[in-house]
Each structure stands twice: as structure tokens, then as C-alpha cells.
Design a protein around this motif. Structure first.
Motif, mmCIF file in Angstrom:
data_model
loop_
_atom_site.group_PDB
_atom_site.id
_atom_site.type_symbol
_atom_site.label_atom_id
_atom_site.label_comp_id
_atom_site.label_asym_id
_atom_site.label_seq_id
_atom_site.Cartn_x
_atom_site.Cartn_y
_atom_site.Cartn_z
ATOM 1 N N LEU A 1 -33.871 -18.411 -0.164
ATOM 2 C CA LEU A 1 -32.929 -17.453 -0.709
ATOM 3 C C LEU A 1 -31.675 -17.419 0.154
ATOM 4 C CD1 LEU A 1 -35.328 -14.483 -1.582
ATOM 5 C CD2 LEU A 1 -34.526 -16.314 -3.088
ATOM 6 N N GLN A 2 -30.552 -17.033 -0.428
ATOM 7 C CA GLN A 2 -29.292 -17.023 0.309
ATOM 8 C C GLN A 2 -29.408 -16.144 1.551
ATOM 9 O OE1 GLN A 2 -25.993 -14.934 -1.552
ATOM 10 N NE2 GLN A 2 -27.359 -13.989 -3.060
ATOM 11 N N ASN B 1 -28.325 -7.751 -5.042
ATOM 12 C CA ASN B 1 -27.876 -9.141 -5.135
ATOM 13 C C ASN B 1 -28.455 -9.853 -6.356
ATOM 14 O OD1 ASN B 1 -28.278 -8.492 -2.015
ATOM 15 N ND2 ASN B 1 -26.530 -9.872 -2.237
ATOM 16 N N ASP C 1 -24.815 -17.195 -4.257
ATOM 17 C CA ASP C 1 -24.509 -15.842 -4.717
ATOM 18 C C ASP C 1 -23.908 -15.892 -6.114
ATOM 19 O OD1 ASP C 1 -24.202 -12.992 -4.448
ATOM 20 O OD2 ASP C 1 -22.062 -13.346 -4.171
ATOM 21 N N THR D 1 -30.477 -20.838 -2.661
ATOM 22 C CA THR D 1 -29.761 -20.114 -3.698
ATOM 23 C C THR D 1 -28.316 -19.885 -3.296
ATOM 24 O OG1 THR D 1 -30.403 -17.957 -2.783
ATOM 25 C CG2 THR D 1 -31.816 -18.880 -4.503
ATOM 26 N N ASP E 1 -29.099 -13.829 -7.120
ATOM 27 C CA ASP E 1 -29.106 -15.191 -6.580
ATOM 28 C C ASP E 1 -29.284 -16.179 -7.724
ATOM 29 O OD1 ASP E 1 -29.417 -13.654 -4.264
ATOM 30 O OD2 ASP E 1 -30.754 -15.094 -3.318
#
Length: 284
Positions: A66-67, A99, A113, A111, A101
Motif C-alpha cells: 500500500l502507498q 485515502n 494515490d 499502490t 489507493d
């Protein structure tokens, strides 16, 4: 606690978000129960993304993270176009987040944004149209369920906008069917302590508006696995059935093009399998 080290002993992933296409299912975030030496374990938030190839048997492989390597649980059901897959909301160790993603399903990597949803929320329930993703928003930090849905356009990035409302405040419904003209959700709970629902409701994903009544499940429940659909039939697997954590291994199905109550499948998930806090994905 949080976890990023893939070498940690583990078993039992929950609350991840699943997206994909006809050939690949991708699981984003969630929680693991770890077992290490004398310590009996605990649930740890994670940032991992893994994938499977639907047409073959085998273990999951690493996809990315994940980011910002953001550890996240309560990820709910993802949404996607088959090209892009989106995860909306979830909770970190500091509370719910807003958020969104996204990944490109065909390409491995972390990921990126996409934008923000309208409220920080967990256990969202995503459904999809070819060009648009729609999520029922579920639970905020104060455990107050939401009535509204957010939507985004897959091909662009940006913040989500309001789509419409469910018939009541709702937490953790299950996406049970999606076509070009109809998105269907089932079950959920609507207060705390939880009052479990057997409602099935639907929208036309091409226009904005509130849900219409579809029918009822055979049994009330929330936190079930969904997205098992071939464009004609949709299925809900398992779920939690009361506020004390009881679960069911039943599989129920609907015919997406018609309205009416769900039918109990002749098969079950498996003996003793409840499939709580789960998400699923199937190709055509």
C-alpha cells in the motif's frame, strides 16, 4: 501493532480488500495472526499486496505494498474496472482513514494515490460498473454507521463524490452482484450493538440515486464474502450472524436481472468455516 516483515510467522489473514479481473485476484492490506516461538500471537495490521492467478492452483505471490507502506485493516470490499483496482478507506493504528489507493491489476507494484473519500471510514463495500466504482461507506471512528455511498470514475483520479443513500444506517454489507445496469448489496448491520440485516438492495450504477429494495437473504448477516458473480448470478458466502461472533458457512445466490429473495445453495463453504471479515473476487 503493525507488521511489514514478510518473514514473520503467520496464519489467518482477515479484513483485506480484493480486486481483480478475469485472470487475476489481488488482495490488499488486512490483518494477520502471527505465531512466533513462545508467544501465542495477535492481530497485526499489514501493508502487503498479494495476488493469485484465478485459473491455476497455488499460493499467493507478492504484488507490492500500500502507498507509504501504510498498514491497514478493515479494508472491506474493493472495486475495479478490470484495469484498475481501488481500495477505499480502512483503519490504521491511529483510526479510520479517508485515502483511496489504486493499482493497475496487470502490473506488479505499490499502490498510488487516487484521492479521498468523503469521510474517514472502514469496512466499505465496493461494487462496480465499467467506468464507475461505488462504495457503501459503513463505519466511522465513533462506530456510527453511514447511510451514504461514494463513487469515483475509474479512468481519472480525484476525490469521491456522493452517489445516494442506503435505506438505513448500515455497516459492512456484502456486494452480491454487478452488471452494467445493476449493482446489488446484501445484509449488513445497522446499530451498535449490531442488529443484523437480511435486506438486499440495488442501484443503477450509471445514474445517481438511492437504493431500491431487491428482496431478502435467507438469513441475516454482515462481514460476508462477495463479488462472486458472472454477470448473471451473484453469490454471498458466509458471514457473521449475531453480535456474539456466530457465523454461517451458507452460500446464498440471486439472479441479478430479477428482484426477489436469495436462494440457499446446495453447497457450503466448508465444515465450521464462517468466512467473517472476508472479501472475494471471481472472473467471468
Amino acid at each position: 501493532m503493525c507488521i511489514r516483515d514478510r518473514s514473520t510467522w503467520r496464519a489467518g489473514r482477515t479484513q483485506g480488500s480484493v480486486v481483480g479481473n478475469d485472470t487475476r485476484a489481488v488482495i490488499m492490506g488486512g490483518e494477520y495472526m502471527i505465531w512466533a516461538g513462545y508467544w501465542s500471537g495477535g492481530w497485526l495490521l499489514m501493508s502487503w499486496i498479494e495476488y493469485i492467478t484465478i485459473g491455476t492452483l497455488g499460493d499467493a505471490s507478492d504484488f507490492g505494498d500500500l502507498q507509504w507502506t501504510s498498514n491497514r485493516g478493515g479494508c472491506g470490499h474493493g472495486s475495479g474496472s478490470g484495469i484498475r483496482g481501488l481500495l477505499m478507506g480502512g483503519f490504521s493504528q491511529w483510526g479510520n482513514i479517508n485515502n483511496i489507493d489504486y493499482i493497475t491489476v496487470a502490473n506488479l507494484g505499490n499502490t498510488s494515490d487516487f484521492g479521498d473519500c468523503t469521510v474517514a471510514v472502514s469496512h466499505t463495500a465496493g461494487n462496480a460498473h465499467t467506468t464507475r466504482g461505488i462504495w457503501w461507506m459503513s463505519r466511522t471512528d465513533s462506530y456510527w454507521n453511514q447511510k451514504n455511498a461514494d463513487y469515483v470514475t475509474f479512468a481519472s483520479t480525484g476525490n469521491a463524490a456522493d452517489f445516494g443513500d442506503y435505506s438505513d444506517l448500515i455497516n459492512a454489507p456484502t456486494p452480491i452482484g454487478m452488471t452494467e445496469s445493476r449493482n446489488v448489496w446484501s445484509g449488513g448491520s445497522n446499530d451498535n450493538p449490531q442488529n443484523f440485516w437480511d435486506n438486499i438492495e440495488y442501484v443503477n450504477p450509471t445514474s445517481l440515486g438511492d437504493t431500491d429494495d431487491f428482496g431478502d437473504l435467507q438469513g441475516a448477516g454482515a462481514y460476508a464474502a462477495g463479488h462472486f458473480t458472472n454477470g448473471t448470478r451473484g453469490e454471498k458466502w458466509g458471514g457473521q450472524t449475531n453480535d456474539y461472533g456466530a457465523s454461517t458457512d451458507d452460500i446464498e445466490y440471486i439472479t441479478i436481472a430479477t428482484t426477489g429473495n436469495a436462494t440457499d445453495s446446495t453447497g457450503d463453504i466448508g465444515t465450521g468455516a464462517g468466512n467473517i471479515h472476508s472479501a472475494g473476487w471471481s472472473g467471468d
